[in-house]
Design an enzyme around this catalytic site. Structure first.
Site, PDB file in Angstrom:
ATOM      1  CE  LYS A  34     139.425  20.555  92.319  1.00  0.00           C
ATOM      2  NZ  LYS A  34     138.799  19.658  91.346  1.00  0.00           N
ATOM      3  CG  ASN A  47     121.946  13.090  82.954  1.00  0.00           C
ATOM      4  OD1 ASN A  47     121.170  13.195  83.906  1.00  0.00           O
ATOM      5  ND2 ASN A  47     123.227  13.355  83.056  1.00  0.00           N
ATOM      6  N   GLY A  85     112.722  27.702  79.892  1.00  0.00           N
ATOM      7  CA  GLY A  85     113.863  28.595  80.102  1.00  0.00           C
ATOM      8  C   GLY A  85     114.575  28.840  78.787  1.00  0.00           C
ATOM      9  CB  CYS A 102     125.357  16.575  83.430  1.00  0.00           C
ATOM     10  SG  CYS A 102     126.353  16.732  84.907  1.00  0.00           S
TER      11      CYS A 102
HETATM   12  C1  UGA Z   1     121.698  16.978  85.917  1.00  0.00           C
HETATM   13  C2  UGA Z   1     120.648  15.944  86.374  1.00  0.00           C
HETATM   14  O1  UGA Z   1     119.457  16.608  86.788  1.00  0.00           O
HETATM   15  C3  UGA Z   1     121.193  15.096  87.534  1.00  0.00           C
HETATM   16  O2  UGA Z   1     120.266  14.104  87.894  1.00  0.00           O
HETATM   17  C4  UGA Z   1     122.504  14.444  87.096  1.00  0.00           C
HETATM   18  O3  UGA Z   1     123.104  13.703  88.134  1.00  0.00           O
HETATM   19  C5  UGA Z   1     123.468  15.528  86.665  1.00  0.00           C
HETATM   20  O4  UGA Z   1     122.903  16.287  85.574  1.00  0.00           O
HETATM   21  C6  UGA Z   1     124.739  14.838  86.218  1.00  0.00           C
HETATM   22  O5  UGA Z   1     124.701  14.059  85.244  1.00  0.00           O
HETATM   23  O6  UGA Z   1     125.766  14.958  86.899  1.00  0.00           O
HETATM   24  P1  UGA Z   1     122.510  19.373  86.783  1.00  0.00           P
HETATM   25  O7  UGA Z   1     123.324  19.426  85.525  1.00  0.00           O
HETATM   26  O8  UGA Z   1     123.135  19.754  88.064  1.00  0.00           O
HETATM   27  O9  UGA Z   1     121.913  17.881  86.983  1.00  0.00           O
HETATM   28  O10 UGA Z   1     121.296  20.370  86.562  1.00  0.00           O
HETATM   29  P2  UGA Z   1     119.690  20.300  86.414  1.00  0.00           P
HETATM   30  O11 UGA Z   1     119.080  20.830  87.637  1.00  0.00           O
HETATM   31  O12 UGA Z   1     119.227  19.006  85.932  1.00  0.00           O
HETATM   32  O13 UGA Z   1     119.504  21.404  85.251  1.00  0.00           O
HETATM   33  C7  UGA Z   1     120.044  21.186  83.945  1.00  0.00           C
HETATM   34  C8  UGA Z   1     119.613  22.315  83.039  1.00  0.00           C
HETATM   35  O14 UGA Z   1     118.212  22.261  82.796  1.00  0.00           O
HETATM   36  C9  UGA Z   1     119.890  23.715  83.585  1.00  0.00           C
HETATM   37  O15 UGA Z   1     120.355  24.550  82.532  1.00  0.00           O
HETATM   38  C10 UGA Z   1     118.523  24.170  84.104  1.00  0.00           C
HETATM   39  O16 UGA Z   1     118.364  25.561  84.120  1.00  0.00           O
HETATM   40  C11 UGA Z   1     117.610  23.504  83.099  1.00  0.00           C
HETATM   41  N1  UGA Z   1     116.244  23.268  83.624  1.00  0.00           N
HETATM   42  C12 UGA Z   1     116.033  22.347  84.598  1.00  0.00           C
HETATM   43  C13 UGA Z   1     115.176  23.978  83.088  1.00  0.00           C
HETATM   44  O17 UGA Z   1     115.342  24.820  82.178  1.00  0.00           O
HETATM   45  N2  UGA Z   1     113.911  23.714  83.545  1.00  0.00           N
HETATM   46  C14 UGA Z   1     113.676  22.783  84.513  1.00  0.00           C
HETATM   47  O18 UGA Z   1     112.476  22.572  84.877  1.00  0.00           O
HETATM   48  C15 UGA Z   1     114.760  22.088  85.053  1.00  0.00           C
END
Ligand code: UGA
Length: 426
Positions: free
Chosen positions: A36, A205, A250, A257
Site C-alpha cells: 500500500k 451512526n 433499500g 461502519c
Molecule cells: C457511514 C456514515 O454515514 C458516516 O457519517 C460515517 O462517518 C461512516 O459511516 C463511518 O462511520 O465511517 P458509510 O458507511 O460510508 O458512512 O455509508 P452511508 O452512505 O451512510 O450508507 C450506509 C448504508 O446505508 C449503505 O448500505 C447504504 O446503501 C444505506 N443507505 C443509506 C440506505 O439504504 N438509504 C439511505 O437513504 C442512505
C-alpha cells in the site's frame, strides 16, 4: 502549517492525510502494509474514492504529503500531531477489538515528541481515550478524540465540507490546538470531553442506522398496504424536525461502519448497564430487510431457487464505492446460493472473492444473460441507463426485482414482470 503524522492508511486515514495536506499542513502517512505504501508513494490510490487519486498526485508532487512504512521515519519527522486511524474491527462478542489500536499506541509512546498530541480518529468505545491517556505513561504527551463522519464515495467532500468538527479532550487547550488544524474549514466546531466525543460518533451512526431500519420497515408496510412509500417518506420528512435526507429504502444497510458500530455500541451500553433496545431492534430489523429481498427473489423465481440463474447488479454495499464489507447485496447473494441458485453478478467497480455458484461478469448485459431473475441490489446510476429491451432479450425470463428503486417506470412495458421494493405488485 503543522507537522502531522497519520497512522493507518485505510479509508479514514488516507482521506485524513490527503485532507490535512490540502489544508496546508505537512503530512506523513504511515502504514505497515508495504504494498500500500509503495502504491501511495507512486500517487496511486489503493481504494476507489472520488477525487482522492487526483488530489494525491498533486500533494505528493508539491511534497506536502509523503508515505512510509517505517516508524523510525515517523520519529525523525517529529510530528506535533499523530492521528491514529487504525481499524477497530468487531470481535466475536460484537464489541470493538482494540488490539491494533493498543499496539500502535504502545509503539508511539516510545517515539512521540514532548508536547505532541495523539489524536484518535479510529472509532473507539467510550472510555478508550482516557484509558490510553492513563496507560501512555507520558505526562508530556496528550490525547484527543476527533471522530470522523466521512461517507465512502464522498469522503473528500465530507472532509472539506463537514456538517461539524468534533474534538474531545480533558484539556481544553489541547482540544483547541486540534481544532485549529481545521481553521480553514467553515463548519460548526464542537469542543467536548473525551467521552462525549467518543459517544457522539457511535450515537450518530446508530441513530442513522435506526432511521434506515425504520425506513425499510415502512417500505415493507407500504408494500403490504398499497401505500406509496415515496409519498409516505416524503410527507414524513417534510416535517422539519424529521428532515428528508437519509430516507431511501433499500435491501438493508451495510458497509464497514454501521454494522460494526451498532454492535459495538450495544456491547458497550450493556457493559455500562445502560442497554439500548432501540439499536438492538434496528439490527434485527436490518437482518429481516435482507431476508425480505431473498424471499422476494425466491418468489419471483417461482418459489424454488434450485437450478435457477439469478443475475445481480451491484455487489458493493452502496453506489460509488468498491467496498464490499458487510454488503447487504453480498449477504443476499450468499443466501440465494445456499438455496440452490447460480448467481451471475455485475458491478461497475467492486469485485468479490471467488465462491461456489457465483460468477462476476464484465458488463450489465453480460450479467443479465440467460438469467431467470435480475435483482438490482446497489444503486449505481448506470443501471438505470441500460436498455430494458436489451435486458429482456438477454435474460431467459425477463423478471426483475428492483431493491433500490432506481429503474425508470418505463421498464414495465419492456420486461415481463418487475417488482419494486416498497411497492405492491401490480
Ligand atoms: C457511514 C456514515 O454515514 C458516516 O457519517 C460515517 O462517518 C461512516 O459511516 C463511518 O462511520 O465511517 P458509510 O458507511 O460510508 O458512512 O455509508 P452511508 O452512505 O451512510 O450508507 C450506509 C448504508 O446505508 C449503505 O448500505 C447504504 O446503501 C444505506 N443507505 C443509506 C440506505 O439504504 N438509504 C439511505 O437513504 C442512505
Amino acid at each position: 502549517m503543522k507537522q502531522i503524522a497519520v497512522v493507518g492508511l485505510g479509508y479514514v486515514g488516507l482521506t485524513t492525510a490527503v485532507g490535512l495536506a490540502q489544508l496546508g499542513h505537512q503530512v506523513l502517512g504511515f502504514d505497515v502494509d508495504d504494498a500500500k505504501v509503495s502504491k501511495l508513494g507512486a500517487g496511486e490510490s489503493p481504494i476507489y474514492e472520488n477525487g482522492l487519486e487526483a488530489a494525491l498526485e498533486g500533494l505528493i508532487h508539491s511534497k506536502a504529503l509523503d508515505f512510509t512504512n517505517s516508524l523510525d521515519v515517523v520519529e525523525d519527522f517529529k510530528p506535533e500531531f499523530i492521528f491514529i486511524c487504525v481499524s477497530t474491527p468487531q470481535d466475536d462478542s460484537g464489541a470493538a477489538d482494540l488490539t491494533i489500536l493498543n499496539s500502535v499506541v504502545s509503539q508511539l509512546a516510545g517515539i512521540a515528541e514532548p508536547n505532541s498530541i495523539l489524536v484518535i480518529k479510529s472509532t473507539v468505545p467510550v472510555g478508550t481515550g482516557q484509558t490510553i491517556a492513563n496507560t501512555l505513561n507520558r505526562t508530556d504527551v496528550f490525547v484527543a478524540s476527533n471522530p470522523e463522519f466521512l461517507r465512502e464515495g464522498t469522503a473528500m467532500k465530507d472532509f472539506m465540507e463537514p456538517d461539524r468538527i468534533v474534538v474531545g479532550s480533558s484539556n481544553p487547550e489541547v482540544a483547541k490546538r486540534v481544532l485549529d488544524l481545521y481553521e480553514a474549514i467553515d463548519a460548526p466546531k464542537l469542543q467536548t470531553n473525551l467521552e462525549s466525543s467518543e459517544l457522539i460518533k457511535y450515537a450518530a451512526n446508530a441513530y442513522l442506522a435506526m432511521r434506515l431500519s425504520f425506513t425499510n420497515d415502512i417500505a415493507a408496510l407500504s408494500e403490504k398496504s398499497n401505500a406509496n412509500v415515496d409519498q409516505v417518506l416524503h410527507g414524513m420528512g417534510l416535517d422539519k424536525r424529521i428532515g428528508t435526507a437519509f430516507l431511501k429504502p433499500g435491501p438493508g444497510w451495510g458497509g464497514s461502519c454501521f454494522p460494526k458500530d451498532t454492535n459495538a455500541l450495544v456491547a458497550i451500553a450493556k457493559e455500562f448497564g445502560s442497554p439500548l433496545p432501540l439499536v438492538e431492534t434496528a439490527i434485527a430489523s436490518n437482518n429481516a430487510a435482507i431476508a425480505r429481498s431473498v424471499n422476494a427473489i425466491t418468489e419471483l423465481a417461482g418459489g424454488d431457487l434450485a437450478n435457477k440463474k439469478v443475475a445481480v447488479w451491484g455487489i458493493a454495499f452502496k453506489a460509488n464505492t468498491d467496498d464490499i464489507r458487510d454488503s447487504p447485496a453480498l449477504k443476499i447473494v450468499d443466501s440465494l446460493i445456499s438455496k440452490g441458485a447460480e448467481v451471475q453478478a455485475y458491478d461497475p467497480v467492486a469485485v468479490a472473492p471467488d465462491r461456489a455458484g457465483f460468477v462476476l461478469k464484465g458488463t450489465a448485459l453480460e450479467g443479465a444473460a440467460g438469467a431467470d431473475v435480475l435483482a438490482v441490489l446497489t444503486e449505481w446510476p448506470e443501471f438505470a441507463e441500460v436498455s430494458p429491451d436489451k435486458v429482456a432479450e438477454a435474460m431467459r425470463t425477463s423478471v426483475v426485482y428492483d431493491a433500490r428503486r432506481i429503474l425508470p417506470k418505463s421498464w414495465r412495458a419492456h420486461v415481463s414482470f418487475i417488482k419494486v421494493l416498497g411497492e405492491a405488485s401490480e
